[in-house]
Design an enzyme around this catalytic site. Sequence first.
Site, mmCIF file in Angstrom:
data_model
loop_
_atom_site.group_PDB
_atom_site.id
_atom_site.type_symbol
_atom_site.label_atom_id
_atom_site.label_comp_id
_atom_site.label_asym_id
_atom_site.label_seq_id
_atom_site.Cartn_x
_atom_site.Cartn_y
_atom_site.Cartn_z
ATOM 1 C CE LYS A 172 65.808 65.892 5.903
ATOM 2 N NZ LYS A 172 67.150 65.614 5.642
ATOM 3 C CG ASP A 201 61.010 63.435 2.667
ATOM 4 O OD1 ASP A 201 61.515 64.423 2.109
ATOM 5 O OD2 ASP A 201 61.478 62.294 2.574
ATOM 6 C CG HIS A 202 61.804 69.329 1.393
ATOM 7 N ND1 HIS A 202 62.744 68.990 2.334
ATOM 8 C CD2 HIS A 202 62.487 69.547 0.246
ATOM 9 C CE1 HIS A 202 63.927 69.015 1.785
ATOM 10 N NE2 HIS A 202 63.809 69.346 0.516
ATOM 11 C CE LYS A 206 62.659 69.049 -3.998
ATOM 12 N NZ LYS A 206 62.812 70.452 -4.396
ATOM 13 C CD GLU A 240 72.786 67.824 -0.089
ATOM 14 O OE1 GLU A 240 72.119 68.696 0.457
ATOM 15 O OE2 GLU A 240 73.434 66.967 0.523
ATOM 16 C CG ASP A 259 71.066 64.980 5.814
ATOM 17 O OD1 ASP A 259 70.208 65.456 6.581
ATOM 18 O OD2 ASP A 259 71.551 65.607 4.857
ATOM 19 C CG HIS A 264 65.182 63.625 1.137
ATOM 20 N ND1 HIS A 264 64.046 64.095 1.748
ATOM 21 C CD2 HIS A 264 66.155 64.516 1.432
ATOM 22 C CE1 HIS A 264 64.337 65.223 2.369
ATOM 23 N NE2 HIS A 264 65.602 65.496 2.204
ATOM 24 C CE LYS A 364 75.704 67.694 3.472
ATOM 25 N NZ LYS A 364 74.721 68.564 2.800
#
Lengths: 514, 374
Positions: A172, A201-202, A206, A240, A259, A264, A364
């Site tokens: 991505k 998409d990591h 998970k 984050e 982002d 995600h 963030k």
Amino acid sequence: MFNASSENPLLAGTNTANDPQPCILVIFGGGGDLTRRKLLPAVYNQALEGELPANFAVLGLALEEMNDDDYREFARKGIEKHSRQPLDQAYWPDFEKRLHYLQGSFDDPDIYAQLKQRLDEIDKTFGIPGNRIFYLAIPPGLIETCVSNINHAGLVMPVDETSPFTRIIVEKPIGKDLESARDVNATLSKNFDEQQIYRIDHYLGKETVQNILAMRFGNAIFEPLWNSRYIDHVQITVAESEGVGTRAGYYDGAGALRDMIQNHILQLLTLIAMEPPWSMDADVMRDHRQNVLNCLSPISRKDFNSHVVRAQYGPGFQHGEDVPGYRRETGVSQHSTTETYVAIKLFIDNWRWSSVPFYIRTGKRMPKRASEIAIQFKSVPPILFNANQEKPLEPNVLALSIQPNEGLSLRIGTKLPGNKLRIYPVKMDFLYGSTFGEQSPEAYERLLLDVMAGDATLFMRRDSVESSWVWIDNILDIWANSSSRWIPEYNAGTWGPLEADRLIETDNRKWRLL
Amino acid sequence: MTKQQSGFDILTHPSRLIRIADIDSELAGLWKQFNEDISEGKTVMRACMSNLIIYCDSIEELQQISHEIPEIVDIHPARVLLLMGNGQPSDGKIEALVTMYYQPVSAGWQVCAERIDVIASPDSIEYLPSVARSHLIGDLPTTVWWVSRQPPPNVPAVFLELAELANQVIYDNIGWENPLSGITVMTRWVAARQDSLIVYNLAWRRLTVFRKLISQVLDPKVAPDALNSLKEITIEHGPHALPLTWLLVGWLAYQLEWKPVTGKRVSSSELFWRFRKNNTDIKVIARRLPEGEPLIYELMFDWSRSGKQGRACFKRLDDERIGIVEERSTVPARVFTAQPPHRSSLVTSQLARRDRDKFFENALVAANEMTDVF
């Protein structure tokens, strides 16, 4: 498609559909940060645990001037610093023999001829039957160049029973809006079959994210409650603690919506909201996820201000230190209106989720790094234990924690010991780390093995990417056409702006404290 | 409170001898003590995935298991019932010890095992299953792990009753007294159990790495002709690893459709089998090394087709690696991590399995046929 099991009598009767197949992993951007921090440690961990195929090798391709020895040293440093498992000095000499490097520019057609030759040599050395995985760990602007050159060099095999496999992994972001995403997808499709394309998409790799499926469809007690009759609302948070860091160049042109939410969070949403699939087949799973995206209610201009909040972090305190505001970060314009925080109230227009709000937020410089999906159930009727509406009972909450600790918890009401009948909320936790006492593999480890096995279940399909962008573009358009250039600010180290609190409190609900 | 020596962050109480009738009250007392004295007011969680009944019949086995339990319950929280036959109860014929294992977690404490040891004198072992039966936790699967060196069917008073309580039986025929007859009697018992009981030999799990490497390195796509044109296999194994060799050859024989023709003991350290497939003979030689661990140390595959010879030599290089020896192989040389797994990790992995392993059972069938031609 080549599959080692098809003619192997030792594997006859085994379901090897999900076994990683012999291959060479070719990493475009093999000298980059993602490769050093994530990809090479992922490969190493899987090799150490004996999960990789016996016939396997890596080739990094990048501009950096390195030879094989330098690359092995580069890999060693990355693994020492970022690997889940410490570097095993005894095993390292054998592992590093599988690492190779080719220096060159992605737009140089000659380098692809050299690449082909190197790959053929590695095939012979390691007994690999021509299978290739191309991992594009490169900026989006280089995708077209690399993909078309790979194809023109004859490195893409057809999808059939007899040919070695060719697969490509694309990181991505896939585009920055619908139009550019379609361009990227068109480029990929021109050179690869959709079956060969793995949009990674990591988050989907998970453990807890996969456990959403296990929990929903492997237990009888949740699914009957999984609808608008019993669920009051859902909150998805991806917080984050870091600022923009070294990604300002990319991030200032993207923002939190592109982002985090476009990929995600919308992918997490699809897993929570999807209908029960009838098979674990990749396309069945992806069809069901896609159906959720198809049902996302577009946010109208009329509702926009009560449904969407964006903000940017200002200066504040974090971990006991002063931190600068976003516009003071290196590489960020002083006049930037890029959002570093987004909160959205959205609805899914289908029978199951009718009128159930999904509150999603990401930001963030939040107080901590935490990602969670929380399902809040409706309150019990206001009788018996819940008769006192000045002090109502806490509703049940099922919370799936994704990071930093993977696990789930259920808040239930229980009687406090004693003569009086008092109900108190108790949280029952299930943490992967402490319950099972063993480390889960990193998301990249799982996903790389899936690509080697040809399992695309946890990867995004073209239609899913484009549907996400359709929904996101609607928000981007309203922002772009807004007469106001003002963007609310929140102090670094806090949970976001007041406007976000108002967004949910208007509905008599609250953001969860993570 | 004592810390285990295993390096795991798991703590346990010293236990004290009690009567069998007092097991439940002792457990309740331990929980009360834990909540009042140890937890310091923090949340206490209990995780439990299985009942694990362990049977052993020597003090050495009991001591070894005591070291392994923390490693197992760290990953697979369980109620552990450790039954010891041939024990020497200090008072009477049978007695018990009770303890708990717990570890700190972020929000408080997690109890990951309640352990109940039941020690019976040699003439009281028939009481053991009844003690186990009355102390199992409902709603959880039950596994019997047979640690004794006696093949399970040779202790029918205990084994058959415990097997009736269990969803799974784990045994390990490495180190068995009289392995040849043990393999035979156990194989027949397994073959007779066609119900849902899962029966599993840890020796089979020890072969996982070799089975994977052989399958992949000799895959027809990368080593054409190897599997279909095998002529000879030579296996070198350490002392006590004959069951491992037997199972490996059984697996190859079943999968490659070889029929055993003859088998003989060439010497005290060497066995020989001849198999046949499509009028072609395949020789298998198994040599026991004078010393070493109960492992397979070397595997040599020789094949030939149309006058073209091929060879693959897998060799254990050290405690952590298996390699394909370049000078003795026609396939590409490589090295793989292959640390012999600890028995506790084999048990832990198997505890999580909920289905029968047809490959293991097929290998057992072939291993049984190999016994018949001996």
